[in-house]
Design an enzyme around this catalytic site. Structure first.
Site, PDB file in Angstrom:
ATOM      1  N   ASP A   1     -61.096  44.827 -80.515  1.00 33.55           N
ATOM      2  CA  ASP A   1     -60.521  44.469 -81.799  1.00 33.55           C
ATOM      3  C   ASP A   1     -59.042  44.754 -81.972  1.00 33.55           C
ATOM      4  O   ASP A   1     -58.318  43.988 -82.559  1.00 33.55           O
ATOM      5  CB  ASP A   1     -61.247  45.233 -82.908  1.00 33.55           C
TER       6      ASP A   1
ATOM      7  N   GLU B   1     -66.897  57.447 -76.799  1.00 29.61           N
ATOM      8  CA  GLU B   1     -66.690  56.001 -76.949  1.00 29.61           C
ATOM      9  C   GLU B   1     -65.567  55.508 -76.028  1.00 29.61           C
ATOM     10  O   GLU B   1     -65.668  54.439 -75.433  1.00 29.61           O
ATOM     11  CB  GLU B   1     -66.362  55.734 -78.422  1.00 29.61           C
TER      12      GLU B   1
END
Ligand code: 2M8
Length: 461
Positions: free
Chosen positions: A191, A429
């Protein structure tokens, strides 16, 4: 050979640990996935992402396929239960049991019931994500303990996968390049990547973004996440699509963001081959899927390759120009099994060059953005850190081109780096390419799932 050619790559010895240590890591990873299981699907993480995400589900199903056929199938099937009537597979399926406001933008903001194609069922987002699912379904079938059940699973999911691919071909190829456009950076899966910055300089009209409250900053360090300006534009794009009723024909005509991305299309290409394999297993005609994969492959070389930079780049199809910032997406056409040797060699050279290989001893592969570019940021989301999913995609891509000089060595180094990262920092992550420090969520599902796949694949030779 270029200055960054394969000979520049010094292959470090790759230590994946003893078999017992690997087994402990696998057990730990499976524990993460099981704790993130909600009864019908798996959340990416308990804090930041409390719903089901589309490409996360594909990665998770691949990890689970090694030890839990039933949940691996269910993961994909619960996602496809939310597929829209036009074949669009949404990027988020909202869990109605999660309190409103736990994630922004949540179901009330997306308001998917406004879309003509939204079936009555779970609320979803109104955009899609990289179509890795046919590849995941093939892996789930391949490793199944119960072949009869696995065959029935493929029968059920095959028409849905075909509809997903047909949607992309029908609605997302306005330029006729054989490639799919993404209409929001969230569709890329990456993103906040610097390649979208220029396109995202779109002007948001006064009042174009309603007041909203970001939930990600409650759970993550603002230094790791997108800035407010980027988020405003993400939200503005959602508002634009939503207020157009998620109508694909209007969307393509009016969208401020239309980009052909190498990662999205390389994944589509690999999945189109997987769909052909599934068709063969089911006794259907694989030819249309292979032809589509061939068209995507040619499309990437004709429209996304730049002879000057010797790289694949995303193309903005509103301006016609290439977005020449170099990012990990440039390397992903390795996922195309038919990629000719000259392109494979160029990508392998890039992987071994100072752009994607930190010079510091003991550093980690592969940073998500070009290390020598001014936008490189070692900790901010998708602007430089190492991600386990992009490492895994490159490892798979290199493996299928292992005959190319240097490819097998880099694949082994990437595998070693993935294992070192999670041993050092846990199931985070994303990770700092220099120190291996972990950022973003803890107990992140795809980090765990893909380490299961990596270690079990290596263990079974
Ligand atoms: C991230 O994206 C979401 C929006 O979709 C977010 O930032 O809130 C990305 O890393 C994406 O690739 C991923 O699928 C998602 C869930 O893990 O998080």
């Amino acid at each position: 050979m270029s200055e960054h050619g394969p000979e520049a790559v010094a292959v470090e010895s790759v230590d994946l640990g003893t078999a017992a240590a690997r087994d402990r890591l696998i057990e730990d990873a499976e524990g993460v996935l099981d704790r993130n299981w909600t009864g019908g699907s798996t959340i990416p993480s308990r804090s930041l992402y409390p719903h089901q995400w589309s490409w996360d589900a594909a990665f998770i199903a691949i990890g689970r396929s090694w030890y839990d056929q039933q949940r691996a199938e269910q993961e994909l099937e619960s996602l496809f239960a939310a597929q829209w009537a036009n074949g669009m597979l949404p990027h988020i399926v909202f869990n109605p049991a999660v309190p409103p406001g736990a994630y922004f933008p949540g179901p009330e903001f997306w308001d998917s019931d406004r879309a003509a194609g939204h079936r009555k069922g779970p609320a979803t987002s109104g955009i899609t994500q990289p179509p890795l699912h046919a590849l995941a379904a093939r892996e789930v079938h391949r490793r199944a303990q119960d072949p009869v059940r696995a065959h029935a699973f493929l029968e059920r999911i095959y028409p849905k996968l075909v509809a997903q691919h047909d949607y992309l071909a029908r609605w997302r190829d306005p330029a006729g390049h054989g490639l799919a456009v993404i209409v929001h950076p969230w569709e890329s899966g990456m993103d906040n990547a610097p390649i979208w910055d220029d396109d995202l300089r779109l002007s948001v009209p006064p009042g174009g973004v309603p007041p909203y409250r970001r939930r990600d900053l409650v759970h993550a360090d603002p230094g790791d996440r997108p800035t407010k300006a980027a988020y405003d534009r993400f939200v503005y794009l959602v508002v634009t699509y939503r207020d157009n009723g998620y109508d694909d024909s209007r969307l393509l005509a009016s969208s401020p963001f239309l980009v052909e991305d190498p990662l999205f299309n390389a994944i589509w290409c690999a999945s189109a081959h997987a769909l052909a394999d599934i068709a063969e297993i089911l006794g259907r005609d694989p030819a249309p899927h292979r032809q589509r994969a061939g068209r995507i492959s040619v499309g990437m070389r004709q429209h996304l390759w730049d002879d000057r930079t010797r790289r694949f780049h995303a193309r903005d199809i509103r301006t016609g120009g290439l977005l020449r910032k170099s990012m990990i997406t440039s390397l992903m056409p390795l996922l195309d099994p038919m990629l000719p040797a000259a392109y494979v060699e160029a990508i392998v050279a890039d992987l071994g060059s100072p752009h994607f290989r930190p010079a510091e001893p003991g550093a980690f592969l592969v940073p998500s953005h070009d290390l020598v570019s001014p936008e490189f940021d070692r900790r901010r989301y998708w602007r430089g850190p190492v991600w386990i999913n992009t490492d895994w995609l490159l490892w798979r891509g290199l493996d299928q081109h292992a005959a190319a000089a240097g490819a097998a060595g880099i694949a082994a180094e990437i595998a070693g780096s993935m294992v070192r990262l999670v041993r050092r920092s846990g199931w985070r992550e994303y990770f700092d390419p220099f120190t291996g420090a972990g950022y973003g969520s803890a107990d992140f599902s795809w980090s765990a799932a893909l380490i299961v796949d990596l270690l079990r694949t290596i263990a079974t030779g």
